[in-house]
Design a protein around this motif. Structure first.
Motif, short mmCIF file in Angstrom:
data_model
loop_
_atom_site.label_atom_id
_atom_site.label_comp_id
_atom_site.label_asym_id
_atom_site.label_seq_id
_atom_site.Cartn_x
_atom_site.Cartn_y
_atom_site.Cartn_z
N PRO A 1 0.81 -1.23 0.00
CA PRO A 1 0.00 0.00 0.00
C PRO A 1 0.85 1.28 0.00
N LEU B 1 -3.99 -7.61 -1.45
CA LEU B 1 -3.94 -6.16 -1.66
C LEU B 1 -4.88 -5.46 -0.68
N GLU B 2 -4.72 -4.15 -0.57
CA GLU B 2 -5.51 -3.38 0.40
C GLU B 2 -6.77 -2.82 -0.25
N ARG B 3 -7.88 -3.02 0.45
CA ARG B 3 -9.15 -2.43 0.04
C ARG B 3 -9.83 -1.87 1.28
N GLU B 4 -10.12 -0.58 1.23
CA GLU B 4 -10.78 0.10 2.35
C GLU B 4 -10.05 -0.12 3.65
N VAL C 1 -6.95 -7.92 1.66
CA VAL C 1 -7.90 -8.94 1.23
C VAL C 1 -7.24 -9.82 0.17
N THR D 1 -7.38 -11.82 -3.52
CA THR D 1 -7.97 -11.75 -4.85
C THR D 1 -7.11 -12.60 -5.77
#
Length: 267
Positions: A42, A190-193, A197, A199
């Motif tokens: 990130p 990877l970073e989400r919010e 998470v 993927t």
């Protein structure tokens, strides 16, 4: 491109802590170097393609191949593992070198003085063999080199931390990295919010070669006023790495110079 910055003591401390925690999991006991997974950092936005090595019992650690170019070098290495490279020329071998940041675990006697000094400075203690962390940047055409950029130190610490999460889950579920969609074969974190998470991702496209920008107007003018002459000469041209390390003037990092040799066959 971010401006390189000196690693802080906190950066180094977090890196060594992450390396120690990673080593205690001994992931090479149940993972192969072909069990590839990816992590997007990130902070920098860089993608690291992670490969755990040590199943062979010789070298233990984590290789983080850098971006599309790094993934390409991983693919070349993976496809050439069964090849007999004893007859390969030095340039071919050089092009097969990884583009990666690596964390390896060494015997104390194998450390360089700079590595030992950093460990002593941080007050780290290691007793067992193959337990002393060593961190290096690997790039084709260059000698492996120390991490001198704080961004690289933080990047590797993050990769080691995320690798621990993947390792633990892989041990419980060996099918974790097995894709269900052949078009997206790479397991990725990877970073989400604000949270990391899982993927799946496609194989990265090969990065286009970078060439110097030419001033076409100047080139046209030069060609226009030259008087080309026909010649019966035959020229032979070769490109290769000089098999000797040379320290550059602008950097202390040794490199293998690339040589272009042109010869008139008639001479």
């Amino acid at each position: 491109m971010s401006i390189p910055s000196e690693p802080t003591p906190g950066d180094w401390e977090r890196l060594y802590q992450a390396a120690d925690s990673f080593r205690t999991l001994a992931p090479w006991d149940y993972m192969a170097d072909t069990d590839l997974f990816a992590v997007v950092d990130p902070e920098s936005g860089r993608t690291g393609y992670c490969s755990i090595f040590g199943a062979g019992g010789a070298i233990f650690g984590l290789a983080v191949f850098l971006g599309a170019r790094g993934f390409e070098t991983f693919s070349v290495q993976a496809s050439s593992q069964e090849e007999d490279l004893s007859q390969a020329d030095p340039t071919e071998l050089m092009e097969r070198l990884p583009y990666a940041i690596m964390a390896t675990f060494e015997d104390k006697a194998d450390l360089e003085p700079k590595d030992a000094a950093k460990i002593a400075q941080l007050g780290q203690r290691y007793s067992a063999g193959k337990a002393w962390p060593m961190f290096r940047l690997h790039e084709p055409g260059y000698a492996p080199w120390y991490l001198e950029d704080g961004g690289d130190v933080r990047f590797l610490a993050f990769m080691l931390t995320q690798a621990q999460d993947v390792v633990r889950r892989f041990k419980a579920n060996p099918d974790l990295l097995t894709p269900s969609d052949p078009s997206q074969p790479i397991f990725m974190r990877l970073e989400r919010e604000g949270i990391m998470v899982d993927t799946w991702a496609e194989v990265p496209s090969q990065e286009p070669a970078r060439y110097p920008v030419l001033d076409m107007d100047e080139l046209v003018q030069r060609v226009r006023y030259q008087k080309p002459q026909k010649t019966a000469s035959t020229w032979e041209v070769d490109y290769f790495y000089l098999p000797r390390l040379v320290a550059g003037e602008e950097s202390r990092r040794p490199e293998f110079p690339r040589v272009v040799l042109c010869m008139d066959r008639s001479l």
